[in-house]
Scaffold this active site. Sequence first.
Site, PDB file in Angstrom:
ATOM      1  N   ARG A  26      80.242  96.085  48.588  1.00 49.34           N
ATOM      2  CA  ARG A  26      79.900  96.112  49.960  1.00 49.34           C
ATOM      3  C   ARG A  26      79.223  94.679  49.972  1.00 49.34           C
ATOM      4  O   ARG A  26      79.012  94.377  51.103  1.00 49.34           O
ATOM      5  CB  ARG A  26      78.982  97.173  50.369  1.00 49.34           C
ATOM      6  CG  ARG A  26      80.036  98.354  50.515  1.00 49.34           C
ATOM      7  CD  ARG A  26      79.306  99.712  50.980  1.00 49.34           C
ATOM      8  NE  ARG A  26      78.071 100.089  50.209  1.00 49.34           N
ATOM      9  CZ  ARG A  26      78.423 100.907  49.363  1.00 49.34           C
ATOM     10  NH1 ARG A  26      79.348 101.617  48.953  1.00 49.34           N
ATOM     11  NH2 ARG A  26      77.120 101.110  48.579  1.00 49.34           N
ATOM     12  N   GLU A  52      70.609 104.430  41.208  1.00 51.59           N
ATOM     13  CA  GLU A  52      70.200 106.080  41.700  1.00 51.59           C
ATOM     14  C   GLU A  52      70.954 107.064  40.818  1.00 51.59           C
ATOM     15  O   GLU A  52      70.443 108.154  40.573  1.00 51.59           O
ATOM     16  CB  GLU A  52      70.241 106.352  43.167  1.00 51.59           C
ATOM     17  CG  GLU A  52      69.644 105.256  44.173  1.00 51.59           C
ATOM     18  CD  GLU A  52      70.703 104.372  44.439  1.00 51.59           C
ATOM     19  OE1 GLU A  52      71.018 103.901  45.636  1.00 51.59           O
ATOM     20  OE2 GLU A  52      70.807 103.575  43.667  1.00 51.59           O
TER      21      GLU A  52
END
Length: 172
Positions: free
Chosen positions: A58, A95
């Site tokens: 992205r 994460e």
Amino acid sequence: MDFKEKIREIEDFPQPGVRFKDITTLLKDGKAFRAAIDTMAERLKDKEIDVIVGPEARGFVVGTPLAYALGIGFVPVRKSGKLPGETVEAGYSLEYGKDQLAIHKDAIEPGQRVLVVDDLLATGGTVSATLQLVNQLKGKVVGAAFVIELSYLEGRKKLEEQNVDIFSLVQY
């Protein structure tokens, strides 16, 4: 424009308890996507940036049109083993695990002024690894820009400790 209205939230993705911020709904709206890139370009136009560096995938989607709008080049940062030329690498935690990023050794000239661009600032792991790569190549980081910042994960704090100027279009 209220860009938050264009970003979809998906509950429990990619794991329970996570509210995923999905920019694909912003990207598919041509007027909103253009407004987002134009807003970022306007905010960053006076930074004296030589090149934008964006991590896959992205970071490519946001970084390339921003580079185009600013009239500068774009350098991709990819997962280890995906670039065909000679590379340098940096590992990082995110994460949901660990990974490794790479950049071509000749992608940045020493002293070039670099803006790191990605779709999301969460914990700062991906961006920190990208900064390591830029620093290995002796580029000068002039800032980092994001469509979304998850301020409750304190990625900004991690980057500010590295003296990185941060711009985010939307904060949660």
